[in-house]
Design a protein around this motif. Sequence first.
Motif, PDB file in Angstrom:
ATOM      1  N   ARG A  69      37.521  42.496  24.187  1.00 45.51           N
ATOM      2  CA  ARG A  69      37.075  41.116  24.003  1.00 45.51           C
ATOM      3  C   ARG A  69      37.301  40.300  25.266  1.00 45.51           C
ATOM      4  NH1 ARG A  69      39.102  37.428  18.980  1.00 45.51           N
ATOM      5  NH2 ARG A  69      40.924  37.031  20.306  1.00 45.51           N
ATOM      6  N   PHE A  70      38.456  40.474  25.896  1.00 49.12           N
ATOM      7  CA  PHE A  70      38.733  39.758  27.134  1.00 49.12           C
ATOM      8  C   PHE A  70      37.731  40.113  28.224  1.00 49.12           C
ATOM      9  CE2 PHE A  70      43.545  39.322  26.144  1.00 49.12           C
ATOM     10  CZ  PHE A  70      43.317  38.118  25.508  1.00 49.12           C
ATOM     11  N   VAL A 116      39.384  29.388  35.590  1.00 52.33           N
ATOM     12  CA  VAL A 116      40.583  28.748  35.065  1.00 52.33           C
ATOM     13  C   VAL A 116      40.411  28.479  33.573  1.00 52.33           C
ATOM     14  CG1 VAL A 116      41.965  26.634  35.104  1.00 52.33           C
ATOM     15  CG2 VAL A 116      41.320  27.738  37.247  1.00 52.33           C
ATOM     16  N   ALA A 117      39.237  27.986  33.179  1.00 55.55           N
ATOM     17  CA  ALA A 117      38.977  27.717  31.762  1.00 55.55           C
ATOM     18  C   ALA A 117      39.095  28.986  30.927  1.00 55.55           C
ATOM     19  CB  ALA A 117      37.593  27.094  31.592  1.00 55.55           C
ATOM     20  N   PHE A 118      38.612  30.110  31.452  1.00 58.91           N
ATOM     21  CA  PHE A 118      38.747  31.382  30.740  1.00 58.91           C
ATOM     22  C   PHE A 118      40.217  31.717  30.511  1.00 58.91           C
ATOM     23  CE2 PHE A 118      39.951  35.798  31.268  1.00 58.91           C
ATOM     24  CZ  PHE A 118      39.335  36.383  30.171  1.00 58.91           C
ATOM     25  N   ASN A 119      41.041  31.570  31.543  1.00 54.91           N
ATOM     26  CA  ASN A 119      42.454  31.909  31.408  1.00 54.91           C
ATOM     27  C   ASN A 119      43.166  30.980  30.431  1.00 54.91           C
ATOM     28  OD1 ASN A 119      43.595  34.113  33.494  1.00 54.91           O
ATOM     29  ND2 ASN A 119      41.804  33.111  34.386  1.00 54.91           N
ATOM     30  N   LEU A 120      42.796  29.708  30.407  1.00 50.09           N
ATOM     31  CA  LEU A 120      43.391  28.786  29.453  1.00 50.09           C
ATOM     32  C   LEU A 120      42.971  29.120  28.026  1.00 50.09           C
ATOM     33  CD1 LEU A 120      42.972  25.420  31.390  1.00 50.09           C
ATOM     34  CD2 LEU A 120      45.113  26.630  30.928  1.00 50.09           C
ATOM     35  N   ALA A 121      41.743  29.575  27.847  1.00 50.21           N
ATOM     36  CA  ALA A 121      41.241  29.889  26.513  1.00 50.21           C
ATOM     37  C   ALA A 121      41.703  31.253  26.018  1.00 50.21           C
ATOM     38  CB  ALA A 121      39.712  29.835  26.510  1.00 50.21           C
ATOM     39  N   ASN A 122      42.228  32.082  26.910  1.00 52.05           N
ATOM     40  CA  ASN A 122      42.630  33.447  26.540  1.00 52.05           C
ATOM     41  C   ASN A 122      44.062  33.690  27.001  1.00 52.05           C
ATOM     42  OD1 ASN A 122      39.929  34.856  25.593  1.00 52.05           O
ATOM     43  ND2 ASN A 122      39.423  33.619  27.371  1.00 52.05           N
ATOM     44  N   GLY A 181      46.496  35.546  26.130  1.00 56.04           N
ATOM     45  CA  GLY A 181      47.073  36.883  26.201  1.00 56.04           C
ATOM     46  C   GLY A 181      46.524  37.739  27.318  1.00 56.04           C
ATOM     47  N   PHE A 182      45.574  37.209  28.079  1.00 59.36           N
ATOM     48  CA  PHE A 182      44.895  38.021  29.090  1.00 59.36           C
ATOM     49  C   PHE A 182      45.864  38.570  30.126  1.00 59.36           C
ATOM     50  CE2 PHE A 182      42.669  38.252  33.220  1.00 59.36           C
ATOM     51  CZ  PHE A 182      41.712  39.186  32.908  1.00 59.36           C
TER      52      PHE A 182
END
Length: 209
Positions: free
Chosen positions: A68-69, A103-109, A111-112
Amino acid sequence: MTERPRRRQARGQQRMVEILDAAARVFARSGYETATTNAIAAEAGVSPGSLYQFFANKEAIAHALADRFVTAMRTAHEEAFAGVDAAALPLPELLDRVIDPIVAFNLANPGFKALFARPDMPEGLAAAARPIQESLFGRVMGIVADRAPALPPEERVRTARVLIQVFQAMIPLITAAPEPERGPLTVELKHVLGRYLDPLTRLPGDDTP
């Protein structure tokens, strides 16, 4: 007659999503190594037995979450890099366009990083992430080449590696910060990258201090 199986299938799919969401939070909070299926089940509000109906063990959860990530990261990269004319944009605007979606991806995920920043990452997870990492490196290399065509190839490689490492080093600081601090920290990240890139890739119109 087919409506009940469809409802059961939809409920099952929703339960899997809830378990994966819970696993991402547990991995982010506790780290992959110390996270347990019991903790993930508790976070998801299900019994361990219900969890095992969908996932055989923690590794199976991690692999599903990694898939998913990777899909979400591919989308973030497309948003960051697609249609960007790196040779024409002023450097501050280029950094905004590229950095903000990732950055938005990392904030939304959350556990990545817990999965993909591990020194002992299993080969299966590493294999899932490798195409995305290679794609990111290639895109950053493309930006460096577009903006600094006179740089020798080995310097382009070095520059791209430094940019990616600096970005990855600051992401945990941004994601762990209270929400009001995330914006200013993201600005600082852009300043750091801009100050590194500016002497190498200055174009007319660039106003990075």
